[in-house]
Design an enzyme around this catalytic site. Structure first.
Site, PDB file in Angstrom:
ATOM      1  N   LYS A 134       0.820  -1.213   0.000  1.00  0.00           N
ATOM      2  CA  LYS A 134       0.000   0.000   0.000  1.00  0.00           C
ATOM      3  C   LYS A 134       0.852   1.261   0.000  1.00  0.00           C
ATOM      4  CE  LYS A 134      -4.348  -1.837   1.707  1.00  0.00           C
ATOM      5  NZ  LYS A 134      -5.402  -1.837   2.749  1.00  0.00           N
ATOM      6  N   ARG A 192      -3.821 -10.219   4.981  1.00  0.00           N
ATOM      7  CA  ARG A 192      -4.340 -10.208   3.614  1.00  0.00           C
ATOM      8  C   ARG A 192      -3.236  -9.665   2.706  1.00  0.00           C
ATOM      9  NH1 ARG A 192      -6.940  -6.622   0.080  1.00  0.00           N
ATOM     10  NH2 ARG A 192      -8.521  -7.605  -1.266  1.00  0.00           N
TER      11      ARG A 192
END
Length: 278
Positions: free
Chosen positions: A221, A255
């Protein structure tokens, strides 16, 4: 701490890894990579062989500013992949990444095992009642607004207190509907500045007080690659470092895009914990 997936009790006291499978053209890291059914099957097999317990498939990109996709388009993208995956891997614990109740219902009826909702039921009023009827585990994430507006909604009185309050309220809604297996996701990268993301991670252990399993999604991210002045393709090392931090602060599910490296984190973190408590 267990959840019931298709009649199988999954013990989350030992952390598990959820592999990300995007069938979208515009996801921030791997959008457009899986353009055919065979590629979807091969990528899933690779992640399962590397140790993934869950596979999370999504057909609606939730990256900041992503284009809206109609419910019909989302179903057209995701259903062929779901059906193909469950034919090839009938015991697969498939999670459906959607905020729409109809998409969740059709995928679970086709054999999916879990629903992963970025909006915690706030973008579709049918979602929580639908999941309650389906009786599958439900991941609820913290976000304000929607993927197109969330980055403008980062004003908090107190970030940690506000996010904890959000989950307390959403958990109460699920309790009222009789939902048993609810997992919380603090929503790294959603409605949070870079600094707020790290503040959230540094206080992650506080979310264990909610009494629910904790899913963490940090993989590649912008909070990683912007800080390191790189890009998503070169953010694996940073992802691995933060995954380890999350595990040591109590994450039950990671995840990730990169299952092998996440599984190595789990193995190392579990060894560290065993030494602490031995």
């Amino acid at each position: 701490m267990t959840i019931n997936c298709k009649g199988q009790l999954v013990d989350l006291s030992s952390p598990k890894v959820m592999g990300i499978l995007n069938v979208t053209p515009d996801s921030f890291y791997d959008g457009g990579n899986l353009t055919g059914g065979q590629q979807v099957l091969e990528q899933t097999e690779k992640m399962l062989m590397a140790g993934a317990t869950f596979i999370d498939i999504g057909a609606y990109s939730s990256r900041p500013g992503a284009d809206d996709v109609s419910e019909e388009q989302e179903l057209q993208r995701i259903m062929p992949a779901v059906e193909s995956l469950l034919r090839r891997f009938p015991d697969l614990l498939l999670s459906i990444d959607t905020f729409r109740g109809k998409v969740a219902r059709e995928c679970v009826q086709a054999g999916a095992a879990m629903v992963n909702d970025i909006s915690a039921g706030l973008l579709d009023e049918t979602m929580l009642p639908t999941v309650a009827r389906l009786r599958v585990p439900y991941v609820m994430m913290h976000m304000r607004g929607n993927p197109r507006t969330m980055q403008g909604r980062t004003d908090y009185d107190n970030l940690i207190v506000d996010v904890l309050k959000y989950f307390s309220e959403r958990i109460a809604e699920t309790k009222a509907l009789g939902m048993a297996d609810v997992i919380i996701d603090p929503g790294f990268g959603f409605s949070k500045t870079l600094e707020q993301n790290y503040g959230l991670l540094s206080h992650l252990e506080l979310f264990k007080n909610l009494g629910r399993p904790l899913l963490v999604g940090l993989s590649r991210k912008s909070m990683i690659y912007r800080l390191l002045d790189t890009d998503p393709q070169n953010a694996l090392n940073g992802t691995t470092a933060l995954n380890m931090a999350a595990l040591l602060k109590g994450a039950n599910i990671l995840r990730v895009h990169d299952v092998k490296e996440a599984m190595e984190c789990v193995k190392l973190a579990e060894q560290m914990k065993s030494e602490i408590f031995s």
